[in-house]
Design a protein around this motif. Structure first.
Motif: not given
Ligand SMILES: Cc1cc2nc3c(=O)[nH]c(=O)nc-3n(C[C@H](O)[C@H](O)[C@H](O)COP(=O)(O)O)c2cc1C
Length: 226
Positions: A15-17, A19, A82, A98, A123, A127, A168-172, A194, A212, A214
């Protein structure tokens, strides 16, 4: 039944975010399949605090428009904080890395604030994804339910991959929380945790090649033995 196209391990590790998404629509049945499977997430006392608003088509365009406008004029309505206002190490360096890696893939220079802002504003178009998800719960729920929500959201992201979708999780979206509440008729006693973009990955987009880092297990796990 879900088709087992990839293993659970691959669904999590790969899994990746994402965009940048293709405009290819996602069938309502497929969204329902993902949400139904995700709702097998555990929750304290089986409270199942999650509420989801699914946005597509004209509703998505209306919301994007309103969110863009609000963000452009700096109409910020934070749902909740957040991240800490002042980030300490090691989190600060991870955040900077990042940003550095992502903007390099976008081809945006360090000092090009306008281009950075435009990238951030994407966002509010999910995307390019044809589906937007918003995760809410009743405000009166407490910290335990935030755990439940995290597990539910992770399930959504993992299960999506088993049916060929990415996220893509988006807290924006919480920055324009007031707009989301208004456009989707979300009651004030529900908190927006979110947003999330859902759709088919654009495999040619440079920003989607980001993997990314880890920290290794021995840096975050302590084994107590004997
Ligand atoms: C709750 C949550 C909110 C996030 N909000 C955003 C966001 O608003 N915009 C964005 O581009 N990425 C967002 N991300 C993605 C993170 O930047 C990403 O998960 C992190 O950099 C690790 O990369 P990966 O997801 O590709 O493994 C969010 C992630 C989480 C878990």
């Amino acid at each position: 039944m879900l088709q087992n196209r990839i293993s659970a391990l691959d669904a999590v590790v790969g899994r990746r975010s994402v965009r940048r998404f293709l405009p290819t629509p996602v069938a309502k049945e497929q969204i329902t399949t993902v949400l139904a499977a995700a709702s097998r997430a555990p929750s304290g006392v089986n409270a199942q605090p999650w509420l989801v608003h699914v946005v597509t088509g004209a509703a998505s365009e209306r919301l994007s428009c309103a969110a863009m406008q609000a963000a452009q004029v700096g109409e910020i309505g934070l749902e909740y904080q957040y991240l800490p206002a002042i980030m300490q190490e090691p989190y600060l360096s991870r955040r900077r890395k990042l940003g550095h890696d992502l903007y390099a893939l976008y081809g945006i220079g360090r000092d090009d604030r306008a281009a950075r802002k435009n990238a951030m504003l994407r966002n509010f178009e999910f995307f390019g994804a044809p589906v937007g998800l918003f995760f809410t719960m009743e405000r009166e729920m407490t910290l335990g339910s935030w755990l439940d929500m995290g597990m539910f959201m992770q399930n959504v992201m993992t299960v999506a991959r088993t049916v060929g979708l990415e996220t893509c999780p988006q807290q924006a979206w919480c920055d324009v929380g007031g707009v989301v509440h208004k456009e989707l008729g979300i009651p004030e006693n529900h908190i927006l945790l979110s947003g999330m973009a859902l759709g088919y990955v654009d495999p040619d987009a440079p920003e989607n090649s980001l993997v990314t880092e880890r920290v290794p297990v021995d840096e975050f796990a302590t084994f107590h033995t004997g």
